[in-house]
Structures are given as structure tokens and as C-alpha cells.
Design a protein around this motif. Structure first.
Motif, PDB file in Angstrom:
ATOM      1  N   CYS A  56       0.844  -1.195   0.000  1.00 17.08           N
ATOM      2  CA  CYS A  56       0.000   0.000   0.000  1.00 17.08           C
ATOM      3  C   CYS A  56       0.877   1.242   0.000  1.00 17.08           C
ATOM      4  N   TYR A  57       0.252   2.383  -0.240  1.00 15.11           N
ATOM      5  CA  TYR A  57       0.952   3.649  -0.092  1.00 15.11           C
ATOM      6  C   TYR A  57       1.125   3.942   1.386  1.00 15.11           C
ATOM      7  N   VAL A  58       2.243   4.514   1.743  1.00 16.25           N
ATOM      8  CA  VAL A  58       2.485   4.983   3.099  1.00 16.25           C
ATOM      9  C   VAL A  58       2.671   6.489   3.022  1.00 16.25           C
ATOM     10  N   ILE A  59       1.854   7.191   3.773  1.00 19.76           N
ATOM     11  CA  ILE A  59       1.935   8.650   3.852  1.00 19.76           C
ATOM     12  C   ILE A  59       2.429   8.968   5.257  1.00 19.76           C
ATOM     13  N   ALA A  60       3.619   9.536   5.338  1.00 23.62           N
ATOM     14  CA  ALA A  60       4.274   9.725   6.625  1.00 23.62           C
ATOM     15  C   ALA A  60       4.512  11.207   6.908  1.00 23.62           C
ATOM     16  N   ALA A  61       3.797  11.709   7.886  1.00 25.92           N
ATOM     17  CA  ALA A  61       3.963  13.094   8.330  1.00 25.92           C
ATOM     18  C   ALA A  61       4.938  13.105   9.502  1.00 25.92           C
ATOM     19  N   ALA A  62       5.956  13.952   9.429  1.00 37.20           N
ATOM     20  CA  ALA A  62       6.998  13.938  10.461  1.00 37.20           C
ATOM     21  C   ALA A  62       7.322  15.349  10.935  1.00 37.20           C
ATOM     22  N   GLN A  63       7.408  15.498  12.247  1.00 39.85           N
ATOM     23  CA  GLN A  63       7.817  16.784  12.823  1.00 39.85           C
ATOM     24  C   GLN A  63       9.289  17.041  12.512  1.00 39.85           C
ATOM     25  N   THR A  64       9.635  18.312  12.389  1.00 42.91           N
ATOM     26  CA  THR A  64      11.031  18.679  12.179  1.00 42.91           C
ATOM     27  C   THR A  64      11.369  19.908  12.992  1.00 42.91           C
ATOM     28  N   GLY A  65      12.629  20.038  13.329  1.00 40.18           N
ATOM     29  CA  GLY A  65      13.087  21.241  14.002  1.00 40.18           C
ATOM     30  C   GLY A  65      13.582  21.018  15.410  1.00 40.18           C
ATOM     31  N   SER A  66      13.957  22.122  16.049  1.00 41.72           N
ATOM     32  CA  SER A  66      14.426  22.106  17.429  1.00 41.72           C
ATOM     33  C   SER A  66      13.257  22.435  18.342  1.00 41.72           C
ATOM     34  N   HIS A  67      12.999  21.570  19.289  1.00 47.35           N
ATOM     35  CA  HIS A  67      11.872  21.754  20.197  1.00 47.35           C
ATOM     36  C   HIS A  67      12.332  22.198  21.580  1.00 47.35           C
ATOM     37  N   THR A 119      13.949  17.058  16.101  1.00 51.72           N
ATOM     38  CA  THR A 119      13.338  15.987  15.317  1.00 51.72           C
ATOM     39  C   THR A 119      13.812  16.044  13.865  1.00 51.72           C
ATOM     40  N   TYR A 120      13.772  14.886  13.231  1.00 51.20           N
ATOM     41  CA  TYR A 120      14.372  14.676  11.912  1.00 51.20           C
ATOM     42  C   TYR A 120      13.539  15.233  10.759  1.00 51.20           C
ATOM     43  N   GLY A 121      12.246  15.096  10.806  1.00 51.29           N
ATOM     44  CA  GLY A 121      11.413  15.559   9.692  1.00 51.29           C
ATOM     45  C   GLY A 121      11.397  14.573   8.543  1.00 51.29           C
ATOM     46  N   HIS A 122      11.497  15.081   7.329  1.00 49.81           N
ATOM     47  CA  HIS A 122      11.479  14.283   6.100  1.00 49.81           C
ATOM     48  C   HIS A 122      10.139  13.558   5.893  1.00 49.81           C
ATOM     49  N   SER A 123       9.043  14.303   5.981  1.00 50.04           N
ATOM     50  CA  SER A 123       7.745  13.717   5.629  1.00 50.04           C
ATOM     51  C   SER A 123       7.846  13.165   4.215  1.00 50.04           C
ATOM     52  N   MET A 124       7.147  12.056   3.955  1.00 47.34           N
ATOM     53  CA  MET A 124       7.234  11.480   2.618  1.00 47.34           C
ATOM     54  C   MET A 124       6.031  10.598   2.283  1.00 47.34           C
ATOM     55  N   VAL A 125       5.908  10.334   1.001  1.00 45.16           N
ATOM     56  CA  VAL A 125       4.910   9.401   0.474  1.00 45.16           C
ATOM     57  C   VAL A 125       5.677   8.318  -0.256  1.00 45.16           C
ATOM     58  N   VAL A 126       5.377   7.050   0.076  1.00 44.40           N
ATOM     59  CA  VAL A 126       6.059   5.902  -0.529  1.00 44.40           C
ATOM     60  C   VAL A 126       5.013   5.021  -1.188  1.00 44.40           C
ATOM     61  N   ASP A 127       5.285   4.566  -2.413  1.00 40.85           N
ATOM     62  CA  ASP A 127       4.315   3.720  -3.120  1.00 40.85           C
ATOM     63  C   ASP A 127       4.473   2.248  -2.712  1.00 40.85           C
ATOM     64  N   PRO A 128       3.545   1.379  -3.149  1.00 41.08           N
ATOM     65  CA  PRO A 128       3.572  -0.031  -2.735  1.00 41.08           C
ATOM     66  C   PRO A 128       4.814  -0.805  -3.185  1.00 41.08           C
ATOM     67  N   TRP A 129       5.578  -0.268  -4.108  1.00 42.76           N
ATOM     68  CA  TRP A 129       6.799  -0.918  -4.561  1.00 42.76           C
ATOM     69  C   TRP A 129       8.002  -0.455  -3.738  1.00 42.76           C
ATOM     70  N   GLY A 130       7.791   0.545  -2.867  1.00 41.22           N
ATOM     71  CA  GLY A 130       8.856   1.064  -2.025  1.00 41.22           C
ATOM     72  C   GLY A 130       9.569   2.278  -2.586  1.00 41.22           C
ATOM     73  N   THR A 131       9.028   2.840  -3.646  1.00 41.08           N
ATOM     74  CA  THR A 131       9.616   4.021  -4.269  1.00 41.08           C
ATOM     75  C   THR A 131       9.100   5.280  -3.577  1.00 41.08           C
ATOM     76  N   ILE A 132       9.993   6.192  -3.267  1.00 37.86           N
ATOM     77  CA  ILE A 132       9.581   7.461  -2.670  1.00 37.86           C
ATOM     78  C   ILE A 132       8.968   8.323  -3.763  1.00 37.86           C
ATOM     79  N   VAL A 133       7.702   8.661  -3.585  1.00 38.77           N
ATOM     80  CA  VAL A 133       6.969   9.451  -4.569  1.00 38.77           C
ATOM     81  C   VAL A 133       7.202  10.942  -4.337  1.00 38.77           C
ATOM     82  N   ALA A 134       7.259  11.343  -3.077  1.00 39.24           N
ATOM     83  CA  ALA A 134       7.489  12.745  -2.728  1.00 39.24           C
ATOM     84  C   ALA A 134       8.035  12.803  -1.311  1.00 39.24           C
ATOM     85  N   GLN A 135       8.820  13.853  -1.024  1.00 35.46           N
ATOM     86  CA  GLN A 135       9.319  14.020   0.341  1.00 35.46           C
ATOM     87  C   GLN A 135       9.667  15.475   0.609  1.00 35.46           C
ATOM     88  N   CYS A 136       9.624  15.838   1.863  1.00 37.78           N
ATOM     89  CA  CYS A 136      10.022  17.170   2.327  1.00 37.78           C
ATOM     90  C   CYS A 136      11.404  17.051   2.944  1.00 37.78           C
TER      91      CYS A 136
END
Length: 99
Positions: free
Chosen positions: A28-39, A45-62
């Protein structure tokens, strides 16, 4: 959807790998929202929100760590069915073993 706040050290080492694995193993697609910055002085936190397709390819990332970012990605729902037909792992389920 996978919300998270990985710290910088574990994020750099594991974040992408874990998300790609989850997409592949669940077909399935994995949509991963991730916090970033100094708290605080000790918490970053690391950040790098991303969307990954069912084959494991990164479709988009911050990748920006300097400002909030909005991520948009195209999701091909037909790809899910193609992957599941090519690798029919759900047909190997044996629910009686888990009762």
C-alpha cells in the motif's frame, strides 16, 4: 498514515528504510507526516515527511528543516491492485494458526 517525531539520530538511520519496508510488506501507499526542528535544547526531530508507493519508491518528500512545508503527491490506486496481483501475499494467510 504514519505520524511521527523521530529524533535526528534515529531518523537519519531508520526513517526512510522503515517507511519503504512498511509500504512493500503491506502493499500500500504509506503517507508519513513527520515533525522537524528544534523543540528544546535537547530535542531535535528529523522531519522528512514522505509518500512511498507499494513498490517502495519514494513518490514525494520534504527535506527542508528551516520552515514548515506542504507536500503534495500523486497516488495511483491502480498500482495497488497491480502489485497485489503480481505478489498475492494475502492468499497465503493462515488465520486458523492465530486463534
Amino acid at each position: 498514515l504514519v505520524p511521527s517525531a523521530f529524533n535526528e539520530q534515529t531518523g537519519q538511520a531508520h526513517w526512510e528504510c522503515l517507511l519503504r519496508c512498511r509500504a512493500i510488506e503491506n502493499q500500500c501507499y504509506v503517507i508519513a507526516a513527520a515533525q522537524t526542528g528544534s523543540h528544546s535544547a535537547t530535542r531535535k526531530t528529523y522531519g522528512h515527511s514522505m509518500v512511498v508507493d507499494p513498490w517502495g519508491t519514494i513518490v514525494a518528500q520534504c527535506t527542508s528543516k528551516k520552515s514548515p512545508t506542504f507536500l503534495v503527491a500523486q497516488v495511483d490506486l491502480g498500482m495497488i491492485e497491480k502489485i497485489r496481483q503480481a505478489m498475492p501475499i494475502s492468499k497465503h494467510e493462515r488465520p486458523k494458526l492465530y486463534r
